[in-house]
Design a protein around this motif. Sequence first.
Motif, short mmCIF file in Angstrom:
data_model
loop_
_atom_site.label_atom_id
_atom_site.label_comp_id
_atom_site.label_asym_id
_atom_site.label_seq_id
_atom_site.Cartn_x
_atom_site.Cartn_y
_atom_site.Cartn_z
N UNK A 34 1.01 -1.50 0.04
CA UNK A 34 0.18 0.14 0.03
C UNK A 34 0.89 1.29 -0.04
N UNK A 35 0.31 2.36 -0.59
CA UNK A 35 1.07 3.74 -0.35
C UNK A 35 0.56 4.44 0.81
N UNK A 36 1.33 4.79 1.42
CA UNK A 36 0.91 5.41 2.87
C UNK A 36 1.80 7.22 3.06
N UNK A 37 0.92 8.12 2.99
CA UNK A 37 1.31 9.23 3.16
C UNK A 37 0.87 9.88 4.31
N UNK A 38 1.79 10.59 5.31
CA UNK A 38 1.13 11.30 6.51
C UNK A 38 1.99 12.45 7.05
N UNK A 39 1.26 13.10 7.67
CA UNK A 39 1.72 14.36 8.33
C UNK A 39 1.86 13.86 9.65
N UNK A 40 3.09 13.74 10.55
CA UNK A 40 2.93 13.21 11.96
C UNK A 40 2.06 13.95 12.65
N UNK A 41 1.25 13.20 13.60
CA UNK A 41 0.25 13.58 14.49
C UNK A 41 -0.79 14.50 13.83
N UNK A 42 -0.94 14.49 12.72
CA UNK A 42 -2.19 15.11 12.16
C UNK A 42 -3.33 14.35 11.19
N UNK A 43 -2.57 13.96 9.96
CA UNK A 43 -3.40 13.11 9.00
C UNK A 43 -2.61 12.03 8.26
N UNK A 44 -3.48 11.09 7.95
CA UNK A 44 -2.79 10.11 6.87
C UNK A 44 -3.37 9.69 5.73
N UNK A 45 -2.86 9.18 4.72
CA UNK A 45 -3.49 8.68 3.56
C UNK A 45 -3.09 7.37 3.33
N UNK A 46 -4.10 6.38 2.90
CA UNK A 46 -3.68 4.94 2.60
C UNK A 46 -4.22 4.75 1.44
N UNK A 47 -3.46 3.93 0.35
CA UNK A 47 -4.14 3.49 -0.72
C UNK A 47 -3.53 2.38 -1.27
N UNK A 48 -4.27 1.56 -1.78
CA UNK A 48 -3.80 0.28 -2.52
C UNK A 48 -2.93 0.39 -3.48
N UNK A 49 -1.78 -0.29 -3.81
CA UNK A 49 -1.05 -0.50 -5.06
C UNK A 49 -1.25 -1.80 -5.51
N UNK A 50 -1.40 -1.81 -6.92
CA UNK A 50 -1.75 -2.86 -7.77
C UNK A 50 -0.50 -3.33 -8.48
N UNK A 51 -0.55 -4.58 -8.55
CA UNK A 51 0.63 -5.30 -9.29
C UNK A 51 0.43 -5.48 -10.84
N UNK A 52 1.41 -5.34 -11.38
CA UNK A 52 1.28 -5.36 -12.93
C UNK A 52 1.33 -6.91 -13.25
N UNK A 53 0.86 -7.44 -14.59
CA UNK A 53 0.80 -8.63 -14.72
C UNK A 53 2.07 -9.45 -15.00
N UNK A 54 3.22 -8.87 -14.95
CA UNK A 54 4.81 -9.49 -14.94
C UNK A 54 4.79 -10.56 -13.89
#
Length: 152
Positions: A85-105
């Motif tokens: 998963x992708x995870x981005x955050x501002x410490x002690x404030x907010x975070x965003x979490x999103x799926x990463x999808x694999x390519x067919x290789x």
Amino acid sequence: MKPFILVLFLLGSVLLSPAQTKAISSIPIPCSLVLKLVNHSYTNGMGVALVYKVKLTPSFPRTSISIHALHLPAPSSLGDYDRFEGFAFIPDEINWRFKLYPSPEEDAPTWAGRFDSITAELENVHIQVRLSNSKTEKLGPVILTNHINYCK
């Protein structure tokens, strides 16, 4: 009275000048950021994050973060995980979490994904690729990371 108005005008132009405003803002957008391995035993692992403004609705623009990660070990080889998963955050404030999808290789797929709905100012943001278990929604350890200050 005229010198007072002149002083106010000069002070206002210095404090509110475009150059000053730009210097105060967080990062230049659009920008990209190399995501580096936390554990260097995964020799070929590397990633990149792209940060830019998107206008997907009639309302104001949002910030989008997309991640492209390569040559990562299979998630299951690192424990009870089945994806990244992708995870981005501002410490002690907010975070965003999103799926990463694999390519067919078959041999070491490319993992990619994005999140388009960020409204916060991107100051002091950490961007990461982390292990994840899709059934339990448990977020695992960090694999790739970097700080938004290195975005160019």
